[in-house]
Design a protein around this motif. Structure first.
Motif, short mmCIF file in Angstrom:
data_model
loop_
_atom_site.label_atom_id
_atom_site.label_comp_id
_atom_site.label_asym_id
_atom_site.label_seq_id
_atom_site.Cartn_x
_atom_site.Cartn_y
_atom_site.Cartn_z
N ARG A 1 88.35 79.65 53.89
CA ARG A 1 87.80 78.25 53.70
C ARG A 1 86.34 78.51 53.99
O ARG A 1 85.77 79.07 54.75
CB ARG A 1 88.28 77.47 54.85
CG ARG A 1 89.87 77.21 54.63
CD ARG A 1 90.38 76.48 55.99
NE ARG A 1 90.02 76.78 57.23
CZ ARG A 1 90.53 77.97 57.87
NH1 ARG A 1 91.37 78.46 57.32
NH2 ARG A 1 90.15 77.99 59.14
N VAL A 2 85.60 77.58 53.17
CA VAL A 2 84.06 77.93 52.94
C VAL A 2 83.44 76.59 53.26
O VAL A 2 83.90 75.47 52.60
CB VAL A 2 83.58 78.35 51.63
CG1 VAL A 2 82.07 78.37 51.55
CG2 VAL A 2 84.13 79.74 51.26
N PHE A 3 82.72 76.33 54.23
CA PHE A 3 81.97 75.29 54.59
C PHE A 3 80.37 75.27 54.44
O PHE A 3 79.93 76.38 54.87
CB PHE A 3 82.30 74.71 56.03
CG PHE A 3 83.69 74.69 56.47
CD1 PHE A 3 84.17 73.57 56.34
CD2 PHE A 3 84.59 75.84 57.07
CE1 PHE A 3 85.53 73.44 56.67
CE2 PHE A 3 85.59 75.90 57.29
CZ PHE A 3 86.31 74.56 57.08
N ILE A 4 79.73 74.48 53.54
CA ILE A 4 78.54 74.39 53.43
C ILE A 4 77.87 73.02 54.03
O ILE A 4 78.27 72.13 53.83
CB ILE A 4 78.19 74.10 51.71
CG1 ILE A 4 78.87 75.38 50.98
CG2 ILE A 4 76.66 74.35 51.51
CD1 ILE A 4 78.96 75.15 49.40
N VAL A 5 77.08 73.49 54.96
CA VAL A 5 76.20 72.30 55.60
C VAL A 5 74.87 72.34 55.23
O VAL A 5 73.96 73.31 55.26
CB VAL A 5 76.12 72.98 57.32
CG1 VAL A 5 75.62 71.91 58.15
CG2 VAL A 5 77.60 73.24 57.77
N ALA B 1 81.87 70.63 64.21
CA ALA B 1 82.31 71.62 62.81
C ALA B 1 82.45 72.86 63.45
O ALA B 1 83.34 73.58 63.00
CB ALA B 1 81.19 71.49 61.78
N ASN C 1 86.40 74.32 63.44
CA ASN C 1 86.57 75.19 62.41
C ASN C 1 86.60 76.67 62.80
O ASN C 1 87.07 77.48 61.76
CB ASN C 1 85.52 75.02 61.03
CG ASN C 1 85.82 73.56 60.58
OD1 ASN C 1 87.06 73.12 60.17
ND2 ASN C 1 84.66 72.85 60.36
N PRO D 1 84.47 79.22 62.35
CA PRO D 1 83.98 80.31 61.38
C PRO D 1 83.89 81.71 62.04
O PRO D 1 83.28 81.92 63.02
CB PRO D 1 82.75 79.77 60.90
CG PRO D 1 82.13 78.99 62.09
CD PRO D 1 83.26 78.32 62.81
N ALA E 1 87.35 81.25 57.90
CA ALA E 1 86.32 80.24 57.60
C ALA E 1 84.94 80.82 57.68
O ALA E 1 84.92 81.87 58.72
CB ALA E 1 86.52 79.16 58.51
N MET F 1 81.00 79.70 57.29
CA MET F 1 79.90 78.55 57.08
C MET F 1 78.63 78.94 56.71
O MET F 1 78.27 79.93 56.99
CB MET F 1 79.98 77.77 58.47
CG MET F 1 79.31 76.42 58.66
SD MET F 1 79.15 75.97 60.32
CE MET F 1 80.86 75.14 60.31
N THR G 1 77.60 75.11 45.46
CA THR G 1 79.03 75.13 45.17
C THR G 1 79.42 75.38 43.54
O THR G 1 80.34 76.14 43.51
CB THR G 1 79.23 73.69 45.39
OG1 THR G 1 79.23 73.16 46.68
CG2 THR G 1 80.82 73.35 44.80
N ARG H 1 89.07 77.47 49.44
CA ARG H 1 88.68 76.22 49.29
C ARG H 1 87.32 75.89 49.89
O ARG H 1 87.17 76.53 50.80
CB ARG H 1 89.83 75.16 50.05
CG ARG H 1 89.38 73.77 49.82
CD ARG H 1 90.58 72.86 50.44
NE ARG H 1 90.00 71.52 50.26
CZ ARG H 1 90.73 70.49 50.63
NH1 ARG H 1 91.65 70.56 51.47
NH2 ARG H 1 90.37 69.38 50.66
#
Length: 181
Positions: free
Chosen positions: A57-61, A74, A78, A80, A150, A152, A165, A181
């Motif tokens: 899981r990739v989270f872009i902030v 977050a 999550n 990370p 995960a 971030m 992205t 995702r």
């Protein structure tokens, strides 16, 4: 007149898309057709069904627009394994946060922080769309080599998040061997 009491019961896991025939309130059974408005939709994700979650899981902030409390939440929710800061200048001056507080959250969840500065001011959307124009070795290592978990990513602005992205979709679609995702 006595009012029925609700009792908190420990949730033992997901239902796999199936629901009970009713709720029990002080020994009385209430059929599920009487509570149709409050039952979850069939297409809603089950929070306890871990088999459906992607392995990566990739989270872009976008750090210029995020509030400190939102960022802290977050990180806590999550957890990370890695936080990669892709900003040219790493500042932690969001409202509701500080550098020390954020790094305490990283420490609490066991996250590894790395600064991998990118010259966003010299990059365009085209650079992220073509093969070989932009390469971020740290991302390749974290997302493709290490894989699961995960991650971030911190970028300066929301438009940089959409540029990243595009890069990640192209890179992970061709190189990732796990679900993401």
């Amino acid at each position: 007149m006595t009012k029925p009491q609700l009792t908190l019961v420990e949730n033992t896991g997901g239902t796999g898309g199936r629901f009970d025939n009713g709720l029990s309130v002080q020994g009385r059974s209430i059929p599920s057709h009487q509570m149709a408005e409050s039952s979850p939709r069939l297409n809603q994700l089950d929070l306890f069904d871990m088999n459906d979650l992607p392995e990566l899981r990739v989270f872009i902030v976008a750090m210029d627009t995020v509030h400190g409390r939102t960022l802290h939440q977050a990180v806590l929710s999550n957890k990370p394994r890695s936080v990669i800061d892709l900003r040219f200048a790493a500042r932690f001056d969001q409202y509701g946060s500080s550098r020390d507080m954020l790094f305490e959250y990283f420490k609490a969840v066991g996250s590894y922080y790395a600064l991998e500065s990118m010259p966003w001011h010299d990059l365009s959307v085209r650079d992220f769309m073509t093969e070989g124009s932009v390469q971020v070795p740290r991302l390749h290592h974290e997302l493709v080599k290490l894989g699961k978990g995960a991650v971030m990513l911190f970028v300066p602005k929301p438009q940089h998040a959409s540029m990243l992205t595009t890069y990640l979709n192209r890179m992970l679609s061709t190189r990732a061997e796990i679900s993401w995702r």
